[in-house]
Design a protein around this motif. Structure first.
Motif, PDB file in Angstrom:
ATOM      1  N   VAL A   1       0.806  -1.219   0.000  1.00 18.60           N
ATOM      2  CA  VAL A   1       0.000   0.000   0.000  1.00 18.60           C
ATOM      3  C   VAL A   1       0.839   1.269   0.000  1.00 18.60           C
ATOM      4  CG1 VAL A   1      -0.241   0.081   2.528  1.00 18.60           C
ATOM      5  CG2 VAL A   1      -1.986   1.130   1.070  1.00 18.60           C
ATOM      6  N   CYS A   2       1.967   1.286   0.706  1.00 22.52           N
ATOM      7  CA  CYS A   2       2.780   2.510   0.774  1.00 22.52           C
ATOM      8  C   CYS A   2       3.332   2.923  -0.587  1.00 22.52           C
ATOM      9  CB  CYS A   2       3.905   2.368   1.790  1.00 22.52           C
ATOM     10  SG  CYS A   2       3.322   2.076   3.474  1.00 22.52           S
ATOM     11  N   PRO A   3       3.998   2.023  -1.307  1.00 24.75           N
ATOM     12  CA  PRO A   3       4.470   2.445  -2.633  1.00 24.75           C
ATOM     13  C   PRO A   3       3.335   2.809  -3.582  1.00 24.75           C
ATOM     14  CG  PRO A   3       4.878   0.091  -2.263  1.00 24.75           C
ATOM     15  CD  PRO A   3       4.493   0.679  -0.953  1.00 24.75           C
ATOM     16  N   THR A   4       2.197   2.127  -3.443  1.00 29.90           N
ATOM     17  CA  THR A   4       1.051   2.450  -4.303  1.00 29.90           C
ATOM     18  C   THR A   4       0.541   3.856  -4.019  1.00 29.90           C
ATOM     19  OG1 THR A   4       0.383   0.131  -4.433  1.00 29.90           O
ATOM     20  CG2 THR A   4      -1.294   1.782  -4.941  1.00 29.90           C
ATOM     21  N   GLU A   5       0.380   4.199  -2.739  1.00 29.03           N
ATOM     22  CA  GLU A   5      -0.137   5.517  -2.385  1.00 29.03           C
ATOM     23  C   GLU A   5       0.877   6.614  -2.700  1.00 29.03           C
ATOM     24  OE1 GLU A   5      -3.323   6.029  -1.474  1.00 29.03           O
ATOM     25  OE2 GLU A   5      -3.475   3.873  -1.858  1.00 29.03           O
TER      26      GLU A   5
ATOM     27  N   ASP B   1      11.019 -11.466   9.871  1.00 28.94           N
ATOM     28  CA  ASP B   1      10.997 -10.052  10.225  1.00 28.94           C
ATOM     29  C   ASP B   1       9.550  -9.593  10.348  1.00 28.94           C
ATOM     30  OD1 ASP B   1      11.953  -7.587  10.885  1.00 28.94           O
ATOM     31  OD2 ASP B   1      13.039  -7.253   9.012  1.00 28.94           O
ATOM     32  N   TYR B   2       9.358  -8.428  10.942  1.00 25.23           N
ATOM     33  CA  TYR B   2       8.009  -7.946  11.180  1.00 25.23           C
ATOM     34  C   TYR B   2       7.530  -7.023  10.069  1.00 25.23           C
ATOM     35  CZ  TYR B   2      10.248  -3.570  12.767  1.00 25.23           C
ATOM     36  OH  TYR B   2      10.985  -2.412  12.845  1.00 25.23           O
ATOM     37  N   LEU B   3       6.214  -6.843  10.011  1.00 24.13           N
ATOM     38  CA  LEU B   3       5.572  -5.862   9.157  1.00 24.13           C
ATOM     39  C   LEU B   3       4.860  -4.862  10.062  1.00 24.13           C
ATOM     40  CD1 LEU B   3       3.999  -8.209   6.441  1.00 24.13           C
ATOM     41  CD2 LEU B   3       6.105  -6.870   6.235  1.00 24.13           C
ATOM     42  N   MET B   4       4.385  -3.777   9.465  1.00 25.51           N
ATOM     43  CA  MET B   4       3.618  -2.793  10.209  1.00 25.51           C
ATOM     44  C   MET B   4       2.204  -2.742   9.640  1.00 25.51           C
ATOM     45  SD  MET B   4       5.749  -1.643  12.475  1.00 25.51           S
ATOM     46  CE  MET B   4       4.862  -0.220  13.123  1.00 25.51           C
ATOM     47  N   ASP B   5       1.250  -3.100  10.480  1.00 23.28           N
ATOM     48  CA  ASP B   5      -0.158  -2.930  10.109  1.00 23.28           C
ATOM     49  C   ASP B   5      -0.515  -1.473  10.374  1.00 23.28           C
ATOM     50  OD1 ASP B   5      -2.759  -3.499   9.389  1.00 23.28           O
ATOM     51  OD2 ASP B   5      -3.333  -4.161  11.410  1.00 23.28           O
ATOM     52  N   HIS B   6      -1.129  -0.805   9.415  1.00 24.22           N
ATOM     53  CA  HIS B   6      -1.406   0.624   9.619  1.00 24.22           C
ATOM     54  C   HIS B   6      -2.536   1.100   8.724  1.00 24.22           C
ATOM     55  CE1 HIS B   6       0.621   2.043   5.822  1.00 24.22           C
ATOM     56  NE2 HIS B   6       1.278   0.910   5.972  1.00 24.22           N
ATOM     57  N   SER B   7      -3.181   2.174   9.166  1.00 18.17           N
ATOM     58  CA  SER B   7      -4.181   2.818   8.327  1.00 18.17           C
ATOM     59  C   SER B   7      -3.461   3.507   7.171  1.00 18.17           C
ATOM     60  CB  SER B   7      -4.992   3.831   9.139  1.00 18.17           C
ATOM     61  OG  SER B   7      -4.140   4.744   9.802  1.00 18.17           O
ATOM     62  N   ALA B   8      -4.195   3.781   6.102  1.00 23.43           N
ATOM     63  CA  ALA B   8      -3.521   4.254   4.891  1.00 23.43           C
ATOM     64  C   ALA B   8      -4.279   5.393   4.209  1.00 23.43           C
ATOM     65  CB  ALA B   8      -3.330   3.094   3.913  1.00 23.43           C
ATOM     66  N   PHE B   9      -4.744   6.339   5.005  1.00 27.65           N
ATOM     67  CA  PHE B   9      -5.375   7.523   4.432  1.00 27.65           C
ATOM     68  C   PHE B   9      -4.304   8.554   4.066  1.00 27.65           C
ATOM     69  CE2 PHE B   9      -8.693   5.641   7.030  1.00 27.65           C
ATOM     70  CZ  PHE B   9      -9.819   5.746   6.210  1.00 27.65           C
ATOM     71  N   THR B  10      -4.630   9.391   3.097  1.00 29.23           N
ATOM     72  CA  THR B  10      -3.766  10.510   2.735  1.00 29.23           C
ATOM     73  C   THR B  10      -4.495  11.793   3.106  1.00 29.23           C
ATOM     74  OG1 THR B  10      -2.775   9.279   0.896  1.00 29.23           O
ATOM     75  CG2 THR B  10      -2.522  11.672   0.868  1.00 29.23           C
TER      76      THR B  10
ATOM     77  N   ARG C   1      -9.277   8.294   0.778  1.00 27.18           N
ATOM     78  CA  ARG C   1      -9.263   6.869   1.066  1.00 27.18           C
ATOM     79  C   ARG C   1      -8.079   6.206   0.358  1.00 27.18           C
ATOM     80  NH1 ARG C   1     -14.634   7.914  -0.313  1.00 27.18           N
ATOM     81  NH2 ARG C   1     -16.179   7.487   1.314  1.00 27.18           N
ATOM     82  N   PRO C   2      -7.610   5.065   0.868  1.00 27.24           N
ATOM     83  CA  PRO C   2      -6.608   4.282   0.125  1.00 27.24           C
ATOM     84  C   PRO C   2      -7.153   3.953  -1.264  1.00 27.24           C
ATOM     85  CG  PRO C   2      -6.855   3.429   2.345  1.00 27.24           C
ATOM     86  CD  PRO C   2      -7.946   4.434   2.169  1.00 27.24           C
ATOM     87  N   GLY C   3      -6.332   4.105  -2.261  1.00 31.45           N
ATOM     88  CA  GLY C   3      -6.775   3.815  -3.622  1.00 31.45           C
ATOM     89  C   GLY C   3      -7.295   5.026  -4.368  1.00 31.45           C
ATOM     90  N   ALA C   4      -7.315   6.199  -3.733  1.00 34.90           N
ATOM     91  CA  ALA C   4      -7.719   7.411  -4.447  1.00 34.90           C
ATOM     92  C   ALA C   4      -6.793   7.630  -5.640  1.00 34.90           C
ATOM     93  CB  ALA C   4      -7.672   8.616  -3.513  1.00 34.90           C
TER      94      ALA C   4
END
Length: 217
Positions: A96-100, A177-186, A200-203
C-alpha cells in the motif's frame, strides 16, 4: 438466496468494514471503538471534493517534532504557508505505501506549476528501521518534492496520534521479520494546518489533483 440479495449483503458488509476502519481516525482519547463507531454512523458533514466525511468536531493534525532525511528538525510550523499532502507508512511496506506514494507523485505531476504550492510529506510509522538516510533515499524513488520524516518512537507516536493514524507491529507466521499494520489515508492539510480533505486508500492521482486545485482556488 437470490443473486441480488447476495450482492446487497456483500455491499453492506464492505460498507460497514470501511466505517470500522474509519473509527481509528475519529476515536477520541478514552473512547471505545464501539462508541466511536456509533458516532461515526451519525450525521456527518459532506466531504470536500474527492475526500471522506468526518463527524463534526473531529480534529486531525497538530503539533509534532520530527526530523527529515538530513537529520534537521521539522515541526508543524514548517508545513504552514503551503498545502500539505501527508501520508503515514514505512519503507519496508510491501504494497500500500508504494502504491499511495506513486499516486501522490502522479498528482504532483498533474498539478504542473501549481505543485509549487503543495508540500507532499511521508511520515514513517517504523522509526526502528527507517533512519533519516533510509527514508531520504526511499522518498526520492517516487518524487523529488516528497519530504520524508522520521524520529524517535515517542515522536512518531505523537505525530500519529495527532493525525489519528493506527499502526501496530505484526510478525506473520514463519516470517523472519516484522511488518507494520497501519491505516492508509492521505491527508490534505490547508495552509493553516487544518484538515481539508481525507483521501481513502486507492484514491486516484486525478482525484487528488482535483481536490488540491479546489483548495488552491
Amino acid at each position: 438466496m437470490t443473486r441480488a440479495v447476495r450482492i446487497a449483503v456483500l455491499l453492506l458488509i464492505l460498507g460497514l468494514g470501511a466505517v470500522w476502519g474509519a473509527t481509528f481516525l475519529v476515536r477520541k482519547p478514552g473512547e471505545t471503538l464501539g462508541t466511536a463507531f456509533a458516532r461515526l454512523l451519525g450525521d456527518s458533514p459532506a466531504p470536500s471534493a474527492g475526500g471522506v466525511a468526518l463527524p463534526g468536531g473531529v480534529s486531525v493534525g497538530g503539533p509534532f517534532t520530527l526530523v527529515d532525511g538530513d537529520g534537521k528538525t521539522v515541526t508543524e510550523a514548517n508545513l504552514r504557508g503551503k498545502l500539505a499532502l501527508v501520508f503515514f507508512g514505512y519503507t519496508f511496506c510491501p504494497d500500500v505505501c508504494p502504491t499511495e506514494l506513486q499516486a501522490v507523485a502522479q498528482a504532483m505531476d498533474l498539478l504542473g506549476p501549481q505543485a509549487d504550492q503543495v508540500r507532499p510529506v511521508f511520515v514513517t510509522i517504523d522509526p526502528e528501521r527507517d533512519t533519516p538516510a533510509k527514508i531520504k533515499d526511499y522518498v526520492a524513488l517516487f518524487h523529488p518534492s516528497i519530504l520524508g520524516l522520521t524520529g524517535t518512537p515517542a515522536q512518531v507516536s505523537a505525530a500519529a496520534r495527532a493525525w489519528r493514524v493506527y499502526y501496530a507491529k505484526v510478525t506473520p507466521p514463519g516470517a523472519s521479520d516484522y511488518l507494520m499494520d497501519h491505516s492508509a489515508f492521505t491527508y490534505l492539510m490547508g495552509r493553516d494546518g487544518s484538515l481539508r480533505t481525507l483521501f481513502r486508500p486507492g484514491a486516484t492521482p486525478e482525484e487528488m489533483a482535483t481536490a488540491i486545485r479546489a483548495q488552491l482556488g
